[in-house]
Design an enzyme around this catalytic site. Structure first.
Site, PDB file in Angstrom:
ATOM      1  CD  GLU A  32      -2.891  -0.969   2.425  1.00 61.61           C
ATOM      2  OE1 GLU A  32      -4.021  -0.489   2.266  1.00 61.61           O
ATOM      3  OE2 GLU A  32      -2.456  -1.357   3.534  1.00 61.61           O
ATOM      4  CE1 TYR A  64     -16.365  26.075  -4.013  1.00 64.44           C
ATOM      5  CE2 TYR A  64     -17.678  27.234  -2.367  1.00 64.44           C
ATOM      6  CZ  TYR A  64     -17.388  26.954  -3.690  1.00 64.44           C
ATOM      7  OH  TYR A  64     -18.119  27.552  -4.694  1.00 64.44           O
ATOM      8  CD  GLU A  84      -8.683   4.593  11.802  1.00 64.52           C
ATOM      9  OE1 GLU A  84      -7.830   4.502  10.885  1.00 64.52           O
ATOM     10  OE2 GLU A  84      -9.284   3.604  12.285  1.00 64.52           O
ATOM     11  NE  ARG A 214     -21.477  54.987  18.260  1.00 67.09           N
ATOM     12  CZ  ARG A 214     -20.257  54.418  18.159  1.00 67.09           C
ATOM     13  NH1 ARG A 214     -19.897  53.493  19.013  1.00 67.09           N
ATOM     14  NH2 ARG A 214     -19.415  54.796  17.232  1.00 67.09           N
ATOM     15  NE  ARG A 223     -17.561  57.457  20.380  1.00 67.77           N
ATOM     16  CZ  ARG A 223     -16.658  57.279  19.435  1.00 67.77           C
ATOM     17  NH1 ARG A 223     -16.189  56.089  19.183  1.00 67.77           N
ATOM     18  NH2 ARG A 223     -16.212  58.292  18.725  1.00 67.77           N
ATOM     19  CG  ASP A 226     -16.579  52.983  20.460  1.00 67.08           C
ATOM     20  OD1 ASP A 226     -17.113  52.238  19.617  1.00 67.08           O
ATOM     21  OD2 ASP A 226     -15.465  53.498  20.300  1.00 67.08           O
ATOM     22  CG  ASP A 228     -13.945  49.896  18.984  1.00 65.32           C
ATOM     23  OD1 ASP A 228     -14.876  49.869  18.156  1.00 65.32           O
ATOM     24  OD2 ASP A 228     -13.405  50.952  19.367  1.00 65.32           O
TER      25      ASP A 228
END
Length: 299
Positions: A32, A64, A84, A214, A223, A226, A228
Site C-alpha cells: 500500500e 472551499y 484515521e 448608539r 457616544r 463604544d 470595539d
C-alpha cells in the site's frame, strides 16, 4: 463571572465538499505504501455564513477551493498506516487555516482497501471543533449615566451565548482623543473566551452598542457606548467592517492602560508588548482613575 462555555454548537451552517480524489500511500501493508491507491474525502464545514450572505464577500466565509487543495495535499503527502490519521490531519489543517470555521466533519473513503472479501467501501468519519479563542474588547462612553452604561455593556457581553468573560480591566476616566470638543470618557477592556467567529463577536459588540442607543453620526464624536473588538487570538484580518488587531489600539492609552493593569504581560499581535506600547502612547497623560463600576477590575 459568566457561566462556563456551553456544549459544541448546533446552530452552524454547513458547506459540503464531497468526492475529493487523490492518489495516496496510506496503509499498514508495504504494498500500500509502495504502490498506493485512490482515496476519496468528503468534508463538511460548519460555520456561520450570515455575514457572507449579507455582504457577498469571500473574506467572510471559508474558501472551499482552499480546503480542497488542503485535502489533496494531505492525501498525497506522507504515508500513514491509518486513514484515521489522515482524517485527523485534514481536520486539524482546515481548522488551523480558516478561523471562521468552527466545526469540521471529515470522511475518508478507502474503496480499494485490501479487505480480502467483496465490499463497497471503507470509511472513517470524524468531527472536530475549533478551539475557544481569547479575545479583547474595549468599551467606552461619555454620554448619559456613564457608569450605568459600562455596567450594562459588561452584563450584555457576559450574557451573550458562546461568550465567557474571563477578566476585566479597571475603569479609567480619559480625555477624548480626536474629534469635536466633548466630555471625558470612561473606558475599560474586557477579556473573553469565545467560540464565536470574529464577525459574530463583532455582532455581540454592536448589540451592546444598540442597546445603549448608539448612533454613528460623527467619527470620533461623543457616544453613549463604544464597543470595539481589539484582538481575536492572533488573527490578522482586513475587512471593511472589521480590522484585526484594531488598527489604532497600539496608539491608544485608554485601551492599553486598563489592559495592562489586568494583563501586564499581554502582547498586541503585530505590535509587541502592551507595556512598551503604553509608554509611547501620546494620550497617556490624559488618563486618571475612574469610578468603581460593578464587574470591572477583575483579573
Amino acid at each position: 463571572m459568566s457561566a462556563p462555555m456551553p456544549a459544541p454548537r448546533g446552530d452552524l451552517d454547513v458547506i459540503e465538499l464531497t468526492g475529493v480524489r487523490a492518489w495516496g500511500h496510506h496503509g499498514v501493508l508495504d504494498q500500500e505504501k509502495q504502490i498506493g491507491q485512490e482515496f476519496v474525502v468528503d468534508v463538511a464545514l460548519g460555520l456561520s455564513t450570515a455575514a457572507a450572505g449579507r455582504s457577498d464577500a469571500l473574506s467572510r466565509t471559508v474558501n472551499y477551493a482552499e480546503v480542497a487543495a488542503l485535502v489533496e495535499r494531505e492525501i498525497t503527502t506522507g504515508a500513514h498506516d491509518l486513514i484515521e490519521t489522515l482524517a485527523e490531519r485534514i481536520a486539524a489543517g482546515a481548522l488551523a487555516a480558516h478561523p471562521l470555521l468552527r466545526r469540521v466533519q471529515v470522511t475518508v473513503h478507502k474503496p480499494s482497501a485490501p479487505v480480502g472479501i467483496p465490499f463497497e467501501d471503507v470509511r472513517v468519519r470524524i468531527t472536530r471543533h475549533a478551539s475557544t479563542v481569547d479575545a479583547v474588547l474595549a468599551v467606552g462612553t461619555n454620554l448619559g449615566d456613564r457608569e450605568l452604561r459600562l455596567a450594562r455593556a459588561r452584563e450584555m457581553i457576559g450574557q451573550s451565548e458562546r461568550v465567557r468573560i474571563v477578566w476585566t480591566g479597571p475603569v479609567l476616566e480619559t480625555d477624548p482623543v480626536g474629534g469635536p470638543q466633548q466630555g471625558a470618557y470612561l473606558n475599560s477592556v474586557i477579556g473573553v473566551h469565545t467560540d464565536l467567529d470574529p464577525f459574530e463577536l463583532l455582532a455581540v459588540a454592536q448589540r451592546a452598542e444598540h442597546d445603549a442607543g448608539r448612533e454613528r453620526r460623527e467619527r470620533w464624536g461623543p457616544r453613549t457606548l463604544d464597543v470595539d473588538v481589539i484582538t481575536y487570538g492572533d488573527l490578522t484580518l482586513e475587512d471593511p467592517d472589521l480590522v484585526l488587531p484594531h488598527p489604532r489600539a497600539h496608539q491608544r492609552a485608554f485601551v492599553l492602560a486598563p489592559w495592562h493593569a489586568a494583563r501586564p504581560e499581554a502582547e498586541l499581535p503585530g505590535h509587541g508588548g502592551i507595556g512598551e506600547l503604553l509608554e509611547l502612547a501620546e494620550d497617556r497623560d490624559g488618563l486618571r482613575p475612574g469610578p468603581a463600576v460593578e464587574g470591572y477590575g477583575r483579573s
